[in-house]
Design a protein around this motif. Structure first.
Motif, short mmCIF file in Angstrom:
data_model
loop_
_atom_site.label_atom_id
_atom_site.label_comp_id
_atom_site.label_asym_id
_atom_site.label_seq_id
_atom_site.Cartn_x
_atom_site.Cartn_y
_atom_site.Cartn_z
N ILE A 1 24.17 27.03 36.75
CA ILE A 1 24.25 25.37 37.15
C ILE A 1 23.06 24.86 37.62
O ILE A 1 22.51 25.66 38.70
N ALA A 2 22.72 24.14 37.05
CA ALA A 2 21.19 23.40 37.50
C ALA A 2 21.01 21.82 37.20
O ALA A 2 21.89 21.47 36.38
N PRO A 3 19.99 21.40 37.58
CA PRO A 3 19.86 19.94 37.29
C PRO A 3 19.47 19.73 35.72
O PRO A 3 19.34 18.60 35.33
N ASN A 4 19.00 20.82 35.07
CA ASN A 4 18.64 20.52 33.76
C ASN A 4 18.92 21.62 32.61
O ASN A 4 19.11 22.77 33.28
N MET A 5 18.96 21.32 31.49
CA MET A 5 18.99 22.58 30.43
C MET A 5 18.35 23.68 30.92
O MET A 5 18.82 24.86 30.52
N MET A 6 16.74 23.32 30.68
CA MET A 6 16.05 24.79 30.86
C MET A 6 16.35 25.50 31.96
O MET A 6 16.47 26.93 31.90
N LEU A 7 16.60 24.76 33.09
CA LEU A 7 17.16 25.74 34.35
C LEU A 7 18.39 26.44 34.30
O LEU A 7 18.54 27.60 34.66
N GLU B 1 -1.11 20.28 22.16
CA GLU B 1 -0.79 19.57 23.40
C GLU B 1 0.85 19.70 23.59
O GLU B 1 1.31 19.67 24.69
N THR B 2 1.51 19.80 22.26
CA THR B 2 3.19 20.14 22.67
C THR B 2 3.27 21.41 23.23
O THR B 2 4.05 21.40 24.28
N SER B 3 2.70 22.49 23.19
CA SER B 3 2.76 23.61 23.89
C SER B 3 2.09 23.47 25.30
O SER B 3 3.13 24.02 26.13
N TRP B 4 1.00 22.97 25.77
CA TRP B 4 0.95 22.85 27.26
C TRP B 4 1.77 21.63 27.82
O TRP B 4 2.31 21.82 28.84
N HIS B 5 2.12 20.86 27.06
CA HIS B 5 3.28 19.77 27.90
C HIS B 5 4.58 20.59 27.90
O HIS B 5 5.08 20.32 29.28
N HIS B 6 4.95 21.54 27.12
CA HIS B 6 5.96 22.25 27.48
C HIS B 6 5.99 23.36 28.56
O HIS B 6 6.65 23.20 29.69
N PHE B 7 4.66 23.83 28.66
CA PHE B 7 4.43 24.47 29.80
C PHE B 7 4.50 23.97 31.00
O PHE B 7 4.92 24.27 32.40
N MET B 8 3.69 22.69 30.95
CA MET B 8 3.93 21.81 32.12
C MET B 8 5.16 21.75 32.62
O MET B 8 5.31 21.52 33.77
N GLN B 9 5.99 21.13 31.64
CA GLN B 9 7.50 20.85 32.03
C GLN B 9 8.18 21.93 32.88
O GLN B 9 8.72 21.95 33.86
N VAL B 10 7.85 23.18 32.13
CA VAL B 10 8.22 24.44 32.85
C VAL B 10 7.95 24.70 34.09
O VAL B 10 8.43 24.82 35.05
N SER B 11 6.81 24.45 34.45
CA SER B 11 6.04 24.88 35.64
C SER B 11 6.43 23.74 36.61
O SER B 11 6.67 24.24 37.86
N LEU B 12 7.08 22.75 36.16
CA LEU B 12 7.34 21.91 37.20
C LEU B 12 9.09 21.66 37.60
O LEU B 12 9.70 21.08 38.13
N GLY B 13 9.75 22.60 36.75
CA GLY B 13 10.82 22.98 36.81
C GLY B 13 11.83 21.87 35.82
O GLY B 13 12.83 21.55 36.28
N LEU B 14 11.26 21.35 35.10
CA LEU B 14 11.59 20.08 34.47
C LEU B 14 12.42 20.45 33.12
O LEU B 14 11.83 21.56 32.41
N GLY B 15 13.31 19.83 32.80
CA GLY B 15 14.00 20.23 31.29
C GLY B 15 14.82 19.02 31.04
O GLY B 15 15.06 17.92 31.85
N SER C 1 12.50 8.13 29.50
CA SER C 1 12.85 6.99 28.37
C SER C 1 13.58 7.68 27.09
O SER C 1 14.67 7.28 26.65
N TYR C 2 13.16 8.71 26.80
CA TYR C 2 13.77 9.53 25.64
C TYR C 2 15.09 10.04 26.02
O TYR C 2 15.92 9.61 25.23
N ALA C 3 15.28 10.59 27.25
CA ALA C 3 16.61 10.89 27.68
C ALA C 3 17.50 9.47 27.82
O ALA C 3 18.43 9.66 27.25
N GLU C 4 16.97 8.54 28.37
CA GLU C 4 18.05 7.40 28.28
C GLU C 4 18.35 6.93 26.89
O GLU C 4 19.43 6.45 26.74
N ALA C 5 17.39 7.02 26.37
CA ALA C 5 17.44 6.41 25.07
C ALA C 5 18.59 7.15 24.39
O ALA C 5 19.73 6.75 23.55
N ASN C 6 18.59 8.44 24.39
CA ASN C 6 19.60 9.27 23.65
C ASN C 6 20.81 8.95 24.22
O ASN C 6 21.90 9.08 23.57
#
Length: 857
Positions: free
Chosen positions: A304-310, A380-394, A622-627
DNA sequence: ATACATACC
DNA sequence: TACTGGTATGTAT
């Protein structure tokens, strides 16, 4: 920490082959001993040699990266650091801690099912799979290092007593259906990942749950008699016949005072025990897991977490039969992430881990520290992903199951070197694939052949056609050429294959019709016109984004004359409402009030949300909201009876079929994507003249094929003809290595030629008139117009359909270079009867199906 | 668009 | 004896 050991030990040590102790149940075992056995068993094999090769490739990649790293200047790093911080800030702003995402994962699923159904296995180390490959193992076997994706014969070396049970997918599917029913109670839009795994958004459930009486949160324990003991090995497809009795009951109609008879011994005690669950997340998830266990005798773990990745990471934390909550605070998330080994993150696999390790990165805290460097070394895609992970975002939004993008079938076998056998296998694969394609009414333009030789080297060869194919013959026509090319490239050596696969992708209905599939949403929105400017704009924007990412609706439902459409784009006015709108409005009146209210409620909710930054295209938010909006929109389209059936809080699931408005056949799906695609197919199929021979003797085709390769050489007139119809690459091969006349003539019967060179003519399914174009866009437009006319007629009470002839001139089509020059006949289209065309002469007495007719009554 | 690699279950 | 099969996506050309 421990993880690094396996890959950094010594060079030449195959980290790819070594035991992967990443998974649960693999703690504290003798890795060195296990690895030794694995290596000894594998050494020298072709597989091993290939792994070695791949490993070296990875090492080279790493070397290259290190070289790059060495050349980075302080200044570059500084600049990168600034950039990274900007992005981090941006991402930080998008952080959303308001959702409650749950990832559920059945424990050792296949193995657990088998153990459940065969108690003998209970205390034995066992695995599901074959001597060649295991899909999963029970926890007992895991202690020996036996795990999923390990070949059975190696597992046997590790654990000689291992029992290997062949998989029984029908059974797993049945169990999966059972647990999915439960998932749906907590999130009707849950996203299955596989048979045993799913993401759920608990947010809405929890909100409702707060006001639920205890009775709704009370579940009965399964009677002990029906538990483990009585389950025998039943008929394969039989689910659980006594499901109703077994399943924990929600006491909707019992008084809230209903007593909690939970026995002191605990949940599992005797027949009539109940358990009451609280209103918190933990309780809700515990309840879900409890119900799963009651219903299936299998356990699940959850995160249970605030996003899918977590959530995904969390579900692994207390496996098996446990759950883990990550509180929705930034602190908790950041703390959690700091300690998280990168390999635990979904998407970071063996190779990424190794590359990161080479940079001294093993945990996500390192990830954050090295972000600037990573931004210079990775895409870019890779490090953006890394960045999100490191911030606990998903992702905080669980996307609806996306449209399928490809479909394939492949098979491994003992060495296959004979051309005839290879070709016949290829055909078999194509037939299997075609069958699967048919089930989902798909047609695709790209055919890919996959080959793996006995040395485990994999090759893919693809060809994209200008038209979509679906039948076995059509696919085989392409695949066999690709195969022949490879055979010829290798000649005089034979291809020594161990695997062959055929994939089809680039499905039509995705890109093709996008331009015409304007928003059905707008049409179906009754009386919303001009109420709020910004909202309208927002909707438009969301729709655009929606349709550009995944096409949900096809042009059939957007059947509005162009002129009208333009008006609506600019901002719809009430007098310019489409017939869809009016029809729908009318229908809404006839709807049960609660249904309408519910539908409305959704839209209202949607329109309140704040508009999105224009320049925030890349922003997660925005992506999420749009979806989110897209999702709502999609549901809006679902005929109300369906839409509501699936939303009930404690209710069951709905499984219906939809009726195709073209062929009036039942389409066994509730997936609108599938349904719409079916309609696409239907229309284009029935419009096409079914000219080519549907089927010729496939066997003879094959025989001739191989003969042609082996013996006679020499160019033939027929072959040249055939070659003309294929793209250059295929031509090249065909020219270089010519075949016999006989093989070619067989081809011509079996393999349909590209129609655009043959002057295909499309017949409108509505007016039945042949259209002088084969540009689908142009043709679709015609059908749009036609459909509208017909429907309008009917709305006026005219039963027959005296439809004006709307002919499409070829000029537009030729502009696009899609019409062969010889398609000259400029005159009026002539009527044509296509016998195989179940054309939509709207018959009466349609049952109470879910046709779009509903909108018209 | 094609080929190949990586990842997930 | 024996190292999967299905799908998606990223990376490189």
């Amino acid at each position: 920490m421990e993880n690094g050991a396996s890959s950094t030990k010594e060079e030449g040590f195959l980290s790819r082959m070594a035991l992967n102790d990443n998974k649960a149940g693999m703690e504290g075992l003798d890795r060195d001993k296990i690895n030794k056995i694995i290596m000894e068993t594998s050494k020298g094999s072709r597989f091993y040699e290939n792994e070695l090769k791949k490993e070296q490739q990875v090492n080279q990649r790493i070397e290259k990266m290190m070289l790059q790293k060495a050349q980075i200047t302080e200044q570059q790093l500084k600049k990168a650091q600034a950039q990274v911080e900007r992005v981090a800030l941006e991402l930080e702003r998008s952080r959303d801690l308001t959702r409650v995402i749950v990832h559920v994962d059945m424990d050792a699923f296949y193995a657990a099912v088998e153990m459940r159904d065969c108690p003998e296995l209970k205390d034995k180390p066992m695995a599901v799979g074959s001597m060649s490959m295991l899909s999963t193992s029970n926890y007992h076997a895991r202690k020996f290092g036996v795990r999923a994706a390990m070949p059975g014969f190696i597992a046997k070396k590790l654990c000689p007593n291992l029992v290997i049970v062949p998989p029984n997918f029908d059974k797993y599917r049945a169990v999966s259906d059972e647990i999915r029913e439960i998932f749906a109670d907590y999130d009707p839009h849950f996203q299955p990942v596989s048979l045993d795994e799913a993401y759920l958004d608990f947010t809405d459930h929890l909100e409702k749950r707060q006001s639920w009486p205890e009775s709704c949160r009370t579940h009965r324990c399964r009677t002990s008699s029906t538990a483990t003991g009585e389950r025998q090995v039943e008929l394969p497809q039989e689910a659980v016949p006594e499901v109703a009795n077994l399943s924990p009951v929600l006491f909707e109609d019992s008084p809230s005072s209903s007593p909690c008879l939970l026995s002191p011994e605990g949940v599992r005690a005797s027949g009539g025990a109940f358990e009451v669950f609280g209103t918190s997340v933990e309780e809700a998830v515990r309840e879900m897991r409890f119900r799963i266990e009651q219903k299936t005798t299998l356990t699940a773990s959850a995160g249970i977490a605030p996003n899918m990745m977590l959530a995904k990471v969390c579900s692994d934390k207390n496996k098996p039969n446990g759950q883990y909550v990550l509180p929705s605070t930034r602190e908790a998330v950041m703390d959690f992430v700091q300690a998280l080994p990168v390999r635990k993150v979904s998407g970071i696999g063996k190779v990424s881990e190794k590359m990161l390790n080479a940079l001294g990165i093993s945990s996500c805290s390192h990830l954050a520290q090295q972000m600037a460097l990573l931004s210079l070394l990775f895409s870019e895609t890779s490090w953006h992903h890394f960045m999100q992970v490191s911030l606990g975002l998903g992702s905080t939004y669980i996307p609806r199951h996306e449209e399928r993008k490809s479909m394939s079938t492949e098979r491994t076998f003992k060495e296959l070197s004979k051309v005839e056998e290879q070709l016949s296998l290829c055909r078999e694969l194509c037939e299997d694939l075609a069958e699967d394609m048919k089930k989902e009414d798909l047609k695709g333009k790209t055919v890919t052949l996959k080959l793996k030789n006995v040395n485990f080297e994999v090759k893919t060869r693809a060809l994209t056609l200008q038209y979509a194919v679906a039948t076995a013959d059509e696919i085989f026509a392409v695949a066999k050429d690709l195969l022949k090319m490879e055979i010829e490239n290798e000649s005089p050596q034979p291809l020594r294959l161990r695997l062959m696969g055929v994939r089809i992708s680039a499905f039509v209905g995705l890109d093709d019709k996008k331009p015409l599939q304007k928003s059905i949403i707008g049409f179906l929105q009754p009386g919303k016109t001009g109420s709020s400017g910004p909202t309208q704009e927002l909707h438009q924007k969301l729709e655009n984004e929606h349709f550009s990412t995944r096409s949900v609706l096809t042009w059939h439902f957007a059947g509005v004359p162009t002129a009208q459409k333009k008006q609506e784009e600019g901002g719809q006015t009430s007098e310019q409402q489409s017939f869809f709108q009016r029809a729908h409005a009318k229908r809404l009146q006839l709807q049960a009030a609660k249904s309408s209210a519910q539908e409305e409620g959704r839209r209202e909710a949607a329109s309140v949300i704040t508009p999105i930054d224009t320049d925030a295209e890349n922003s997660l938010e925005s992506y999420a909201e749009a979806n989110k909006f897209s999702d709502l929109s999609e549901k809006d389209f679902i005929p109300p009876t369906e839409a509501h059936a699936s939303t009930s809080g404690c209710g069951g699931s709905v499984s219906e079929s939809l009726t195709c408005p073209v062929c009036f056949r039942q389409v066994e799906t509730t997936d609108l994507n599938v349904f719409n695609r079916h309609i696409d197919q239907c229309l284009s199929n029935t419009c096409r003249k079914p000219d080519h021979s549907t089927d010729s003797d496939s066997e003879s085709d094959l025989e001739l094929e191989s003969k042609g390769l082996d013996k006679h050489r020499g160019e033939s007139e027929v072959e040249k003809q055939e070659a003309k119809n294929y793209p250059q690459e295929a031509q090249r091969s065909l020219k270089n290595h010519s075949q016999t006349d006989s093989s070619i003539s067989a081809d011509n019967e079996t393999a349909p030629q590209p129609r655009n060179n043959k002057g295909s003519i499309l017949t409108c399914p509505v007016c039945q008139l042949t259209q002088d174009t084969n540009d689908l866009t142009v043709f679709n437009h015609h059908v749009d117009l036609c459909l509208n006319q017909e429907v309008l007629h009917e709305l006026r009470g005219q039963t027959s359909s005296p439809i004006n002839t709307l002919s499409v001139t070829k000029s537009k089509a030729t502009d696009r270079g899609q019409l062969p020059p010889r398609q000259a006949s400029k005159g009026k289209s002539k009527r044509r009867d296509s016998p195989s065309s179940p054309c939509p002469k709207r018959s009466k007495g349609l049952g109470p199906h879910n046709t779009i007719d509903k909108f018209f009554r």
